[in-house]
Design an enzyme around this catalytic site. Structure first.
Site, PDB file in Angstrom:
ATOM      1  N   ASP A  32       0.871  -1.196  -0.073  1.00  0.00           N
ATOM      2  CA  ASP A  32       0.018  -0.033   0.119  1.00  0.00           C
ATOM      3  C   ASP A  32       0.840   1.248  -0.066  1.00  0.00           C
ATOM      4  OD1 ASP A  32      -2.136  -1.860   0.500  1.00  0.00           O
ATOM      5  OD2 ASP A  32      -1.910  -1.691   2.505  1.00  0.00           O
ATOM      6  N   GLU A 206     -11.652  -0.073  -3.467  1.00  0.00           N
ATOM      7  CA  GLU A 206     -10.970   0.757  -2.190  1.00  0.00           C
ATOM      8  C   GLU A 206      -9.833   1.437  -2.551  1.00  0.00           C
ATOM      9  OE1 GLU A 206      -9.937  -2.774   0.308  1.00  0.00           O
ATOM     10  OE2 GLU A 206      -8.496  -3.502  -1.302  1.00  0.00           O
TER      11      GLU A 206
HETATM   12  O1  FUB Z   1      -3.214  -3.673   3.272  1.00  0.00           O
HETATM   13  C1  FUB Z   1      -4.358  -4.106   3.727  1.00  0.00           C
HETATM   14  C2  FUB Z   1      -5.645  -3.907   2.691  1.00  0.00           C
HETATM   15  O2  FUB Z   1      -5.178  -4.525   1.530  1.00  0.00           O
HETATM   16  C3  FUB Z   1      -5.336  -2.191   2.173  1.00  0.00           C
HETATM   17  O3  FUB Z   1      -6.142  -1.398   3.292  1.00  0.00           O
HETATM   18  C4  FUB Z   1      -6.107  -2.413   1.154  1.00  0.00           C
HETATM   19  O4  FUB Z   1      -6.172  -1.265   0.208  1.00  0.00           O
HETATM   20  C5  FUB Z   1      -5.280  -3.584   0.480  1.00  0.00           C
HETATM   21  O5  FUB Z   1      -4.225  -3.224  -0.297  1.00  0.00           O
END
Ligand code: FUB
Length: 445
Positions: A32, A206
């Site tokens: 991320d 997301e």
């Molecule tokens: O890293 C945990 C979660 O996985 C993140 O918050 C999302 O965006 C995905 O990458």
């Protein structure tokens, strides 16, 4: 200088330094990546995956207890500045939740604001994920967390965009993507959050990341259109939309890493996409590694699809270890990659040459003004072979020819160069004749 003093000096000089291509952090898992340009450096605020272990988070899931920050002036040499926030030092975070997911960090009025999601310890106030802020005077901290999360926010993956007029916006996700204005203090919402409804409605979205270029606002986000995430974007005339779907920035991972999560920056007049993949953990895609590749635009402002590379971005010094397994290109046959040590994947990869005329291309090697005189290769081989270092093309001028001995022990071999390359070169490592040779790295002297 005495030998011991020299050793200490070199150790100190390289402590915390990481040299890499893609992935660009290879001594730990990172995911991320939120990249930001502060002054003349790029700072990357990733989340920090750790392998699941009994008593640490949920089995077979993301396990994340802290955040670190990395920075670079050239996108090649990265400095690890260490841990900036830990779950058990944030007043509102459930201290054993291991849920410090994707963060972001922005600069405003002399302060750095670090936004991060986690699970609240007080479930009467908020169940599930919410988002908090920590504030620092420097991009590397120390960051002081607020005592409470931001009111009226439920979800993950915070992203902050500050428009040209100074108005700041907070975006986050919870199945959909939400947006709201932020108050001048950067710590509270200034408007009711709402769902950015014009984005594709089917499939999880997301990881929002908003940026502006030439008056166009880009809302970029991972989306499960098919089975796993790909990076998409939508464009609009305002930071809160309405946005119109505009296309795919990066396709789904060819090896099936379920998540992708990204950021986009302009650094020294070049655009870059930061994203992640599970390079160092091919069997478990919750242990990921951050990468960077160049990004470019069409005349009409649409984004050209980014094809992930191993070579990544930036120049590689000719005089350090060049990890040629992060290649720019290879012949159709005769070159393959594997981990140097499957029991310790952080040792990286090796390239195996196994058929006559097989070649590997490695671009953007910087010799500067120094005339290199010799080259060293770290090799191993079952049956021995011959490798050549060439410039410009697989059939280009031969800079050196090296005999690889039959030995299963990693051995450095060296050869004098027939030319004296300077400046930036695209190198080719070619196999001459039959045999097999595995190469960990090459370096010029
Ligand atoms: O890293 C945990 C979660 O996985 C993140 O918050 C999302 O965006 C995905 O990458």
């Amino acid at each position: 200088m005495r030998k011991a003093t020299l050793c200490c000096f070199l150790l100190a000089m390289y402590a915390g330094k990481l040299f890499a291509q893609n992935p660009f952090i290879t001594d730990q898992f990172t995911a991320d990546p939120s990249a930001r340009v502060f002054g003349d450096r790029v700072y990357v605020y990733p989340s920090h995956d750790i392998p699941p272990a009994p008593g640490k988070g949920r089995a077979n899931w993301f396990v994340m207890e802290d955040y670190r920050v990395f920075s670079s002036t050239n996108l090649t040499d990265w400095t690890d500045h260490g841990v900036i926030i830990t779950q058990n030092k944030v007043p509102w975070v459930k201290p054993d939740s291991y849920s410090m997911w994707a963060p972001d960090c922005v600069y405003r009025n002399g302060k750095y604001y670090f936004y991060f999601p986690s699970t609240s310890k007080d479930t009467t106030k908020v169940k599930g994920f919410t988002i908090g802020v920590a504030v620092a005077d420097k991009p590397t901290g120390p960051f002081v967390p607020q005592s409470e999360p931001i009111a009226n926010v439920k979800g993950i993956d915070p992203n902050v965009f500050i428009d040209k007029d100074g108005q700041a916006y907070l975006y986050w996700s919870q199945e959909h993507i939400y947006g709201a204005r932020l108050k001048e203090n950067m710590l509270e919402l200034a408007s009711e959050p709402f769902i950015l409804g014009e984005l594709p409605t089917k499939g999880l979205k997301e990881g929002p990341y908003v940026f502006e270029r030439k008056g166009i606002y880009y809302m970029t986000y991972p989306h499960v259109e098919n089975k796993i995430e790909r990076l998409e974007y939508a464009i609009g005339d305002n930071p809160l939309g309405p946005f119109k779907y505009a296309g795919v920035i990066m396709d789904e991972s060819p090896t099936g890493c379920w998540t992708n999560h990204h950021s986009v920056i302009n650094f020294k007049n070049q655009w870059y996409l930061f994203y992640h993949h599970n390079d160092l953990s091919p069997d478990f895609d919750k242990n990921r590694s951050i990468r960077a590749d160049s990004l470019s635009f069409n005349e009409d402002g649409t984004i050209r699809k980014v094809i992930p590379t191993l070579r990544g971005v930036g120049l590689t010094s000719a005089f350090g270890k060049i990890q040629i397994d992060r290649y720019s290109g290879i012949s159709n046959e005769g070159v393959s990659l594997s981990f140097v040590d499957t029991a310790d994947r952080f040792q990286g990869w090796k390239a195996k040459f196994s058929s006559p005329d097989a070649w590997l291309q490695y671009n953007n090697v910087d010799f500067g003004k120094i005339k290199a005189k010799s080259v060293a290769l770290m090799v191993t081989s079952d049956e021995g072979g011959t490798l050549q270092i060439r410039s410009n093309s697989p059939a280009g001028p031969v800079l050196a020819e090296l005999t690889v001995p039959a030995s299963r022990t990693w051995t450095p071999i060296t050869a004098k160069l027939s030319g004296a390359p300077t400046g930036i070169q695209h190198l080719y490592i070619t196999q001459k004749g039959a045999g097999v040779a595995e190469v960990d790295w090459i370096a010029f002297k």
